[in-house]
Design an enzyme around this catalytic site. Structure first.
Site, mmCIF file in Angstrom:
data_model
loop_
_atom_site.group_PDB
_atom_site.id
_atom_site.type_symbol
_atom_site.label_atom_id
_atom_site.label_comp_id
_atom_site.label_asym_id
_atom_site.label_seq_id
_atom_site.Cartn_x
_atom_site.Cartn_y
_atom_site.Cartn_z
ATOM 1 N N ASP A 148 1.763 6.912 -6.016
ATOM 2 C CA ASP A 148 3.092 7.392 -5.655
ATOM 3 C C ASP A 148 3.124 8.903 -5.855
ATOM 4 O O ASP A 148 3.665 9.404 -6.836
ATOM 5 C CB ASP A 148 4.165 6.734 -6.532
ATOM 6 C CG ASP A 148 4.386 5.284 -6.181
ATOM 7 O OD1 ASP A 148 4.596 4.991 -4.998
ATOM 8 O OD2 ASP A 148 4.350 4.440 -7.094
ATOM 9 N N LYS A 247 8.819 5.741 3.385
ATOM 10 C CA LYS A 247 9.499 4.685 2.642
ATOM 11 C C LYS A 247 10.965 5.059 2.456
ATOM 12 O O LYS A 247 11.315 6.237 2.505
ATOM 13 C CB LYS A 247 8.816 4.458 1.292
ATOM 14 C CG LYS A 247 8.788 5.680 0.357
ATOM 15 C CD LYS A 247 7.935 5.402 -0.868
ATOM 16 C CE LYS A 247 7.981 6.559 -1.850
ATOM 17 N NZ LYS A 247 7.070 6.342 -2.991
ATOM 18 N N HIS A 260 14.490 -1.754 -8.532
ATOM 19 C CA HIS A 260 13.539 -2.121 -9.582
ATOM 20 C C HIS A 260 14.124 -3.214 -10.484
ATOM 21 O O HIS A 260 13.375 -4.006 -11.071
ATOM 22 C CB HIS A 260 13.177 -0.907 -10.447
ATOM 23 C CG HIS A 260 12.346 0.102 -9.737
ATOM 24 N ND1 HIS A 260 12.891 1.076 -8.918
ATOM 25 C CD2 HIS A 260 11.001 0.301 -9.707
ATOM 26 C CE1 HIS A 260 11.916 1.826 -8.434
ATOM 27 N NE2 HIS A 260 10.767 1.386 -8.888
ATOM 28 N N ASP A 333 6.839 -2.550 -0.912
ATOM 29 C CA ASP A 333 7.032 -1.881 -2.190
ATOM 30 C C ASP A 333 6.481 -2.826 -3.264
ATOM 31 O O ASP A 333 6.109 -3.973 -2.986
ATOM 32 C CB ASP A 333 8.510 -1.569 -2.415
ATOM 33 C CG ASP A 333 8.735 -0.396 -3.366
ATOM 34 O OD1 ASP A 333 7.785 -0.011 -4.073
ATOM 35 O OD2 ASP A 333 9.859 0.117 -3.406
#
Length: 598
Positions: A148, A247, A260, A333
């Site tokens: 990332d 993204k 998350h 993801d």
């Protein structure tokens, strides 16, 4: 595949539409201009089939287990490929990174600090080389190694990696040249260390000030500006022979829930999705991007079944593949995130993602469970081998496009010398200087008088404050730092100087109360206070009256030096707000997109 004709986006001027944030769609899209789908995105070319024959040859020689393994990007714990780690044992069934590669035939690895992969550049390059040896020895297919690597607040490579300003800083600068150069720097530095895929750029249009997970990771709230800069970053990354991944499709910019830890719902209409969310992804497709990352969000206007986009056939296949004509790699993801685990068990999540149209399964929480789930689905005929081959073919073509079958090893001893070069550091400084935004300036408080003494305090480590102090000192201002101080201590120190630079940093819309209290205490002393936000630019509406307020969108050393340059009159604050700033209660609009006094 032969995509069906795309659904045309509205050709009429955008109607003014007040959202719950008080912004209009017309303002976000830019002066009422119609949004059009670029012709190149309707059938995105994949290098005219240049690598197809070689991919078919490799595919024909692969076993079923190799094909399934290629779909997965694993987390491997440890700084070396042959060092055992208990987390590997518990999440993959084997002890070392090289055993993960040899046993499970994974297609890629992803590196993190918390998985102990990123100690220094030579170590990273050595780990990459050794992991590639394991892949080549056990099947002949090289790994694609990813991170990332957005820069700004999200970065992975350690020093001497170039500390670039982040996405929103690039949005404030508004320069395609800067965005492209940032992509080139990230791509070149990753390739030098043996990595090949940056999960970047963030293509989300951040129209929600209270977004807890995107924020300054976004280029801004104007979809057309975000599209232009996204395309430039893709060009830069892939021009450096590093795969880009836009993204989070179909757009994570309008949520107040972090995927998350939960499953956000995007309540946009289809027209709003076309107008606000899709343009950056369309621009990335037009640049022939290698991969697009999915979002763990529900979008009822696109799929009312209640599943997140990552697991949605209407979104991944219907919209991305068929309407937008994209035939590159679709990467999920992280499958360890709660947003994708709310409806299905960990063995079913990758199966549902593959059936939806995804190709690359990113970091499942238990690799053996995930592999077993896909293996069972293939054995039962739920996933056909033809469907499996579609994804493996795309992944092989991605690796061929990046030359990984030619020479995948790097010079570990020389890697650090290719990272954080003088040219890259100079480019980062120019980006930072062009991004600084002067939001308020009470009666021309800036620049400071020649030789003015300055106290630097507020949010940030002692080391970060010293960067600003050193820069101010070099520019002729006697400056001192006061780190980790109380509001009372800072106010007392302010009495002895001509001006105060106070830094704040917030990851959401609201500024932490302790930071607000410090700014208010400093302002009450009568000493002129210059405020600078080092993350989200919304702090200005929370900190009260100050002499001037700047937005830097990040705390890189380059940004801190740029702030000092503005105070000293050596740098013009050319940046403009890439997002609107609401009033302190979250309603209305205190400062519009494009505002900037510099």
């Amino acid at each position: 595949m032969n995509p069906v004709p795309p659904r045309p986006l509205p050709s009429r001027p955008l109607r003014p539409r007040l959202s719950r944030r008080g912004f209009t769609a017309a303002a976000l899209a830019g002066a009422g201009a119609a949004v059009a789908l670029p012709a190149a995105a309707q059938a995105a070319p994949r290098a005219a089939g240049r690598h197809d024959a070689r991919a078919e040859e490799i595919l024909a020689g692969m076993s079923l287990d190799q094909k399934i393994g290629q779909l997965f990007v694993a987390v491997g714990y440890g700084a070396t490929a042959d060092g055992p780690h208990p987390e590997n044992t518990s999440t993959t069934g084997v002890d070392t990174i090289e055993e993960i590669v040899r046993t499970h035939h994974v297609g890629g690895l992803i590196y993190f600090v918390w998985s102990e992969n990123l100690e220094d550049v030579e170590q990273i390059a050595t780990l990459s080389n050794d992991a590639q040896d394991a892949a080549l020895d056990s099947g002949g297919i090289p790994l694609i190694i990813s991170a990332d690597e957005e820069r700004g607040v999200v970065y992975r490579l350690p020093e001497p990696a170039t500390p670039l300003p982040g996405q929103m800083a690039l949005g404030a600068a508004g320069s395609r040249a800067h965005a492209r150069r940032a992509g080139e720097i990230v791509g070149a530095e990753m390739r030098a260390a043996g990595l090949h895929q940056a999960f970047s750029p963030v293509a989300d249009v951040n129209v929600e000030a209270q977004n807890p997970v995107i924020g300054v990771r976004s280029l801004g709230a104007d979809p057309q500006a975000v599209a232009r800069l996204t395309a430039a970053q893709v060009k830069g990354l892939q021009g450096a022979n590093c795969s880009a991944a836009a993204k989070h499709f179909p757009g994570h910019g309008d949520t107040s829930v972090d995927s998350h830890i939960g499953l956000p719902v995007i309540d946009h209409t289809r027209d709003e999705i076309d107008e606000l969310d899709l343009p950056p992804f369309v621009a990335a497709i037009e640049e022939d991007i290698d991969s697009i990352m999915t979002a763990h969000i529900m979008v009822p206007a696109l799929d009312d079944s209640g599943v997140p986009a990552t697991l949605s056939h209407p979104i991944l296949t219907g919209l991305l593949r068929e309407e937008l004509g994209y035939d590159g790699v679709i990467v999920t993801d992280s499958l360890a995130m709660e947003g994708v685990r709310t409806l299905f068990s960990d063995d079913r999540v990758p199966v549902e993602a593959i059936l939806a149209g995804a190709d690359q399964m990113l970091m499942p929480p238990d690799l053996t469970v995930a592999l077993g789930g896909v293996r069972d689905a293939v054995a039962d005929g739920e996933i056909t081998e033809e469907r499996l081959d579609e994804s493996v073919r795309r992944l092989l073509i991605q690796k061929l496009r990046r030359g990984l079958f030619d020479d995948v090893h790097v010079d570990a001893a020389a890697a650090a010398g290719k990272i954080g070069t003088g040219r890259s550091l100079g480019a980062a400084q120019r980006m930072a200087e062009d991004s600084i935004t002067l939001i308020t300036d009470d009666g021309g408080a800036l620049p400071l008088a020649d030789g003015a003494t300055v106290l630097v305090t507020g949010a940030g480590s002692a080391a970060k404050l010293e960067v600003a102090v050193d820069a101010l000192t070099e520019l002729g201002h006697a400056a001192t730092a006061l780190a980790e101080a109380s509001a009372e201590e800072a106010a007392e120190a302010a009495a002895a100087v001509d001006a105060v630079l106070v830094l704040t940093s917030s990851s959401g819309f609201a500024t932490p109360e302790g930071q607000v209290a410090m700014v208010e205490a400093l302002a009450a002393t009568g000493t002129p206070v210059v405020h600078a936000s080092l993350r989200n630019p919304y702090d200005v509406v929370h900190v009260g009256g100050v002499a001037a307020s700047l937005a830097a969108y990040g705390d890189s050393d380059a940004s801190l030096r740029a702030i000092a340059g503005v105070l000293a009159g050596e740098v013009t604050a050319r940046g403009t707000l890439p997002v609107a700033i609401p009033e302190s209660d979250g309603t209305g609009e205190a400062f519009p997109i494009g505002h900037g006094l510099g």
